[in-house]
Design a protein around this motif. Structure first.
Motif, PDB file in Angstrom:
ATOM      1  N   PHE A 195       0.821  -1.195   0.000  1.00 47.07           N
ATOM      2  CA  PHE A 195       0.000   0.000   0.000  1.00 47.07           C
ATOM      3  C   PHE A 195       0.865   1.260   0.000  1.00 47.07           C
ATOM      4  CE2 PHE A 195      -3.230  -2.857   2.035  1.00 47.07           C
ATOM      5  CZ  PHE A 195      -4.163  -2.767   1.019  1.00 47.07           C
ATOM      6  N   VAL A 196       0.536   2.190  -0.878  1.00 46.42           N
ATOM      7  CA  VAL A 196       1.299   3.434  -0.978  1.00 46.42           C
ATOM      8  C   VAL A 196       1.256   4.210   0.334  1.00 46.42           C
ATOM      9  CG1 VAL A 196       1.378   5.697  -2.114  1.00 46.42           C
ATOM     10  CG2 VAL A 196       1.044   3.629  -3.480  1.00 46.42           C
ATOM     11  N   HIS A 197       0.092   4.294   0.971  1.00 46.86           N
ATOM     12  CA  HIS A 197       0.011   5.080   2.203  1.00 46.86           C
ATOM     13  C   HIS A 197       0.789   4.442   3.343  1.00 46.86           C
ATOM     14  CE1 HIS A 197      -3.089   2.380   3.911  1.00 46.86           C
ATOM     15  NE2 HIS A 197      -3.709   2.454   2.752  1.00 46.86           N
ATOM     16  N   ALA A 198       0.930   3.103   3.337  1.00 54.94           N
ATOM     17  CA  ALA A 198       1.770   2.449   4.343  1.00 54.94           C
ATOM     18  C   ALA A 198       3.236   2.808   4.126  1.00 54.94           C
ATOM     19  CB  ALA A 198       1.575   0.937   4.285  1.00 54.94           C
ATOM     20  N   VAL A 199       3.645   2.841   2.864  1.00 52.87           N
ATOM     21  CA  VAL A 199       5.023   3.238   2.540  1.00 52.87           C
ATOM     22  C   VAL A 199       5.280   4.673   2.976  1.00 52.87           C
ATOM     23  CG1 VAL A 199       6.657   3.619   0.652  1.00 52.87           C
ATOM     24  CG2 VAL A 199       5.170   1.607   0.632  1.00 52.87           C
ATOM     25  N   HIS A 200       4.309   5.574   2.742  1.00 53.02           N
ATOM     26  CA  HIS A 200       4.455   6.971   3.161  1.00 53.02           C
ATOM     27  C   HIS A 200       4.708   7.067   4.657  1.00 53.02           C
ATOM     28  CE1 HIS A 200       2.011   8.722  -0.472  1.00 53.02           C
ATOM     29  NE2 HIS A 200       3.211   8.310  -0.814  1.00 53.02           N
ATOM     30  N   ARG A 201       3.976   6.293   5.456  1.00 52.15           N
ATOM     31  CA  ARG A 201       4.115   6.373   6.909  1.00 52.15           C
ATOM     32  C   ARG A 201       5.457   5.828   7.377  1.00 52.15           C
ATOM     33  NH1 ARG A 201      -2.210   4.545   7.995  1.00 52.15           N
ATOM     34  NH2 ARG A 201      -2.977   6.054   6.465  1.00 52.15           N
ATOM     35  N   VAL A 202       5.914   4.759   6.744  1.00 51.72           N
ATOM     36  CA  VAL A 202       7.235   4.212   7.086  1.00 51.72           C
ATOM     37  C   VAL A 202       8.318   5.238   6.772  1.00 51.72           C
ATOM     38  CG1 VAL A 202       8.954   2.465   6.492  1.00 51.72           C
ATOM     39  CG2 VAL A 202       6.567   1.802   6.808  1.00 51.72           C
ATOM     40  N   GLU A 203       8.248   5.834   5.592  1.00 48.24           N
ATOM     41  CA  GLU A 203       9.263   6.813   5.198  1.00 48.24           C
ATOM     42  C   GLU A 203       9.269   8.017   6.137  1.00 48.24           C
ATOM     43  OE1 GLU A 203       9.292   5.884   0.363  1.00 48.24           O
ATOM     44  OE2 GLU A 203       8.189   7.601   1.166  1.00 48.24           O
ATOM     45  N   ALA A 204       8.086   8.511   6.470  1.00 54.39           N
ATOM     46  CA  ALA A 204       8.003   9.671   7.361  1.00 54.39           C
ATOM     47  C   ALA A 204       8.547   9.335   8.746  1.00 54.39           C
ATOM     48  CB  ALA A 204       6.560  10.149   7.461  1.00 54.39           C
ATOM     49  N   TRP A 205       8.241   8.154   9.246  1.00 54.46           N
ATOM     50  CA  TRP A 205       8.715   7.713  10.565  1.00 54.46           C
ATOM     51  C   TRP A 205      10.237   7.632  10.598  1.00 54.46           C
ATOM     52  CZ3 TRP A 205       7.613   7.173  15.481  1.00 54.46           C
ATOM     53  CH2 TRP A 205       8.210   6.194  16.270  1.00 54.46           C
ATOM     54  N   ARG A 206      10.816   6.994   9.603  1.00 58.85           N
ATOM     55  CA  ARG A 206      12.271   6.842   9.573  1.00 58.85           C
ATOM     56  C   ARG A 206      12.967   8.190   9.392  1.00 58.85           C
ATOM     57  NH1 ARG A 206      12.712   1.285   5.893  1.00 58.85           N
ATOM     58  NH2 ARG A 206      12.496  -0.165   7.652  1.00 58.85           N
ATOM     59  N   GLU A 207      12.430   9.022   8.517  1.00 55.33           N
ATOM     60  CA  GLU A 207      13.031  10.345   8.308  1.00 55.33           C
ATOM     61  C   GLU A 207      12.992  11.177   9.585  1.00 55.33           C
ATOM     62  OE1 GLU A 207      10.809  12.003   5.131  1.00 55.33           O
ATOM     63  OE2 GLU A 207      11.705  10.709   3.583  1.00 55.33           O
ATOM     64  N   ALA A 208      11.883  11.113  10.308  1.00 56.92           N
ATOM     65  CA  ALA A 208      11.751  11.892  11.537  1.00 56.92           C
ATOM     66  C   ALA A 208      12.722  11.412  12.598  1.00 56.92           C
ATOM     67  CB  ALA A 208      10.312  11.813  12.053  1.00 56.92           C
ATOM     68  N   LEU A 209      12.916  10.096  12.729  1.00 57.10           N
ATOM     69  CA  LEU A 209      13.840   9.562  13.721  1.00 57.10           C
ATOM     70  C   LEU A 209      15.282   9.917  13.380  1.00 57.10           C
ATOM     71  CD1 LEU A 209      12.243   6.071  14.401  1.00 57.10           C
ATOM     72  CD2 LEU A 209      12.520   7.929  16.052  1.00 57.10           C
ATOM     73  N   VAL A 210      15.637   9.795  12.118  1.00 59.10           N
ATOM     74  CA  VAL A 210      17.005  10.151  11.702  1.00 59.10           C
ATOM     75  C   VAL A 210      17.243  11.637  11.945  1.00 59.10           C
ATOM     76  CG1 VAL A 210      18.541  10.379   9.719  1.00 59.10           C
ATOM     77  CG2 VAL A 210      17.223   8.274  10.044  1.00 59.10           C
ATOM     78  N   ALA A 211      16.258  12.478  11.625  1.00 63.51           N
ATOM     79  CA  ALA A 211      16.400  13.914  11.847  1.00 63.51           C
ATOM     80  C   ALA A 211      16.567  14.231  13.333  1.00 63.51           C
ATOM     81  CB  ALA A 211      15.183  14.652  11.288  1.00 63.51           C
ATOM     82  N   ALA A 212      15.980  13.385  14.190  1.00 64.12           N
ATOM     83  CA  ALA A 212      16.096  13.588  15.634  1.00 64.12           C
ATOM     84  C   ALA A 212      17.355  12.957  16.206  1.00 64.12           C
ATOM     85  CB  ALA A 212      14.865  13.018  16.338  1.00 64.12           C
ATOM     86  N   GLY A 213      18.172  12.356  15.352  1.00 61.93           N
ATOM     87  CA  GLY A 213      19.414  11.734  15.817  1.00 61.93           C
ATOM     88  C   GLY A 213      19.214  10.372  16.442  1.00 61.93           C
ATOM     89  N   CYS A 214      18.124   9.689  16.085  1.00 63.11           N
ATOM     90  CA  CYS A 214      17.804   8.391  16.673  1.00 63.11           C
ATOM     91  C   CYS A 214      17.883   7.293  15.616  1.00 63.11           C
ATOM     92  CB  CYS A 214      16.396   8.402  17.270  1.00 63.11           C
ATOM     93  SG  CYS A 214      16.141   9.611  18.575  1.00 63.11           S
ATOM     94  N   ASP A 215      18.104   6.086  16.095  1.00 63.24           N
ATOM     95  CA  ASP A 215      18.078   4.922  15.213  1.00 63.24           C
ATOM     96  C   ASP A 215      16.631   4.637  14.805  1.00 63.24           C
ATOM     97  OD1 ASP A 215      17.820   1.825  14.779  1.00 63.24           O
ATOM     98  OD2 ASP A 215      19.939   2.305  14.497  1.00 63.24           O
ATOM     99  N   PRO A 216      16.376   4.335  13.530  1.00 68.90           N
ATOM    100  CA  PRO A 216      15.000   4.075  13.097  1.00 68.90           C
ATOM    101  C   PRO A 216      14.341   2.899  13.806  1.00 68.90           C
ATOM    102  CG  PRO A 216      16.392   4.519  11.205  1.00 68.90           C
ATOM    103  CD  PRO A 216      17.307   4.385  12.381  1.00 68.90           C
ATOM    104  N   GLY A 217      15.145   1.998  14.361  1.00 68.08           N
ATOM    105  CA  GLY A 217      14.577   0.910  15.141  1.00 68.08           C
ATOM    106  C   GLY A 217      13.993  -0.202  14.298  1.00 68.08           C
ATOM    107  N   VAL A 218      13.111  -0.975  14.927  1.00 69.98           N
ATOM    108  CA  VAL A 218      12.571  -2.195  14.332  1.00 69.98           C
ATOM    109  C   VAL A 218      11.288  -1.883  13.568  1.00 69.98           C
ATOM    110  CG1 VAL A 218      11.777  -4.549  14.840  1.00 69.98           C
ATOM    111  CG2 VAL A 218      13.526  -3.473  16.274  1.00 69.98           C
ATOM    112  N   LEU A 219      11.068  -2.607  12.475  1.00 65.46           N
ATOM    113  CA  LEU A 219       9.824  -2.495  11.719  1.00 65.46           C
ATOM    114  C   LEU A 219       9.180  -3.871  11.626  1.00 65.46           C
ATOM    115  CD1 LEU A 219       9.049  -0.462   8.574  1.00 65.46           C
ATOM    116  CD2 LEU A 219       8.516  -2.893   8.575  1.00 65.46           C
TER     117      LEU A 219
END
Length: 375
Positions: A195-219
């Motif tokens: 699903f495209v919207h699921a991909v959007h949420r994963v990308e936004a989550w990982r980008e936000a964590l990296v921007a905050a200096g955190c490891d993206p963690g487990v998916l």
């Protein structure tokens, strides 16, 4: 039972020609605004109800649009998002005299066949393309069929009119909130990657964590359901369940996430239920957040932190764009409050230019399911 009022009677009551009544009641040019108002008042006084068949023959349209949902019916039954979305569609379609055909497709080939049948014999004037998947074959199909269509939250470069809701800003808000509470070990319970919207949420989550200096963690990939959330919790939390089940030892390894973002609220509620069954406290041991802002999230304990969306507005904008594609750019303007809550833009890269609508972005709603990271 009284006889049905005819267009002839409306014309006689208003003192105009039958053709003028047809133009006025179908919102076509050719009559003055004063005459149009007089005709509509006459129709109202007489209780005139236009014949759908007559309108269709006159306007050469079916006055019907289609929505094919490629989901398990159980998901629709349990997820309030779809009810709000359909309510938004109806808020625009009904005042314009359009009916909505809702069909279910359980397999990809079956779903495509449903679109072909809807297009055959002009059963519908257009369709909505929701729950878009990566490289969705429906896009090429509706173009081949010459069937007007509007996409809902598609990927960039979508060649048809579409309505979008940005999730990135809200996800960044959520990450900032969790980081401020001391969390550093994260996990995301994602929707199916097709699903495209699921991909959007994963990308936004990982980008936000990296921007905050955190490891993206487990998916962990789930399926937007309550049970999918429970299965994800069993995988991520480990430990022995109260009902005698066994975990995977994650708690013993000390790498269990302290904050989990679920791709929708139903999965988040299932996650919390499984956490409770395993003796993992929310939010003392793990903070949990969802996505959609469904009302059910206020009833669970602890109440669910979530990203609120606007499914009703999403549906209203999608309907407005589809009527514009079917009737012309002024169609759908009768939907009150829609234009004030959205922004229309034009993709100049498309020939002819394609209009898209952006609605208000998803926003963070903090409740009791998120708290300070455990020591």
């Amino acid at each position: 039972m009284t006889d049905r009022v005819t267009i002839v009677e409306v014309a006689a009551r208003a003192g105009v020609a039958i053709s003028s009544v047809s133009s006025a009641l179908n919102d076509r040019p050719g009559v003055s605004e004063q005459t149009r108002a007089r005709i509509k008042q006459a129709a109202s006084d007489l209780g005139f109800v236009p014949s759908v068949r007559g309108r269709s023959l006159s306007a050469k349209r079916a006055f019907t649009v289609g929505l094919v949902v490629h989901r398990d019916p159980f998901v629709l039954e349990s997820d309030p998002f779809f009810g709000s979305f359909i309510g938004g569609l109806e808020s625009v379609l009904d005042p314009r005299g359009y009916a909505l055909i809702l069909q279910m497709g359980s397999a990809a080939d079956e779903t495509l066949d449903r679109y072909r049948r809807l297009a055959a014999g002009r059963r519908v004037d257009g369709v909505f393309l929701n729950e878009l998947v990566v490289d969705d074959p429906r896009v090429a199909l509706v173009q081949q069929l010459g069937l007007p269509a509007v996409g809902v939250n598609p990927a960039p470069g979508f060649p048809l009119p579409a309505v979008h809701q940005d999730v990135s800003a809200g996800v960044h808000e959520l990450v900032a909130h969790l980081v401020s509470l001391g969390h550093r070990r994260f996990a995301h319970v994602a929707g199916p990657s097709r699903f495209v919207h699921a991909v959007h949420r994963v990308e936004a989550w990982r980008e936000a964590l990296v921007a905050a200096g955190c490891d993206p963690g487990v998916l962990v990939e789930a399926d937007f359901t309550y049970e999918g959330g429970r299965r994800a919790a069993a995988e991520l939390l480990g430990g022995a369940a109260r009902d005698g089940g066994a975990g995977d030892g994650a708690a013993d390894r000390g790498d269990r996430p302290t904050a989990v973002f679920c791709a929708n609220d139903l999965a988040a509620i299932g996650f919390m239920a499984e956490a409770d069954a395993r003796g993992v406290r929310v939010p003392e041991d793990v903070s949990v957040a969802g996505f959609d802002g469904i009302e059910l999230g206020t009833y669970v304990r602890p109440a669910l932190t979530t990203l609120t969306t606007a499914p009703r507005l999403l549906g209203a904008e999608a309907a407005r764009l589809l009527l514009a594609a079917v009737e012309g750019p002024d169609a759908g303007s009768a939907a009150s409050g829609v234009a004030a809550s959205s922004r229309v833009r034009v993709d100049e890269g498309a020939v002819p230019a394609v209009a898209h609508a952006d609605i208000e972005p998803a926003r963070l709603l903090v409740r009791a399911s998120t708290g300070p990271a455990p020591r």
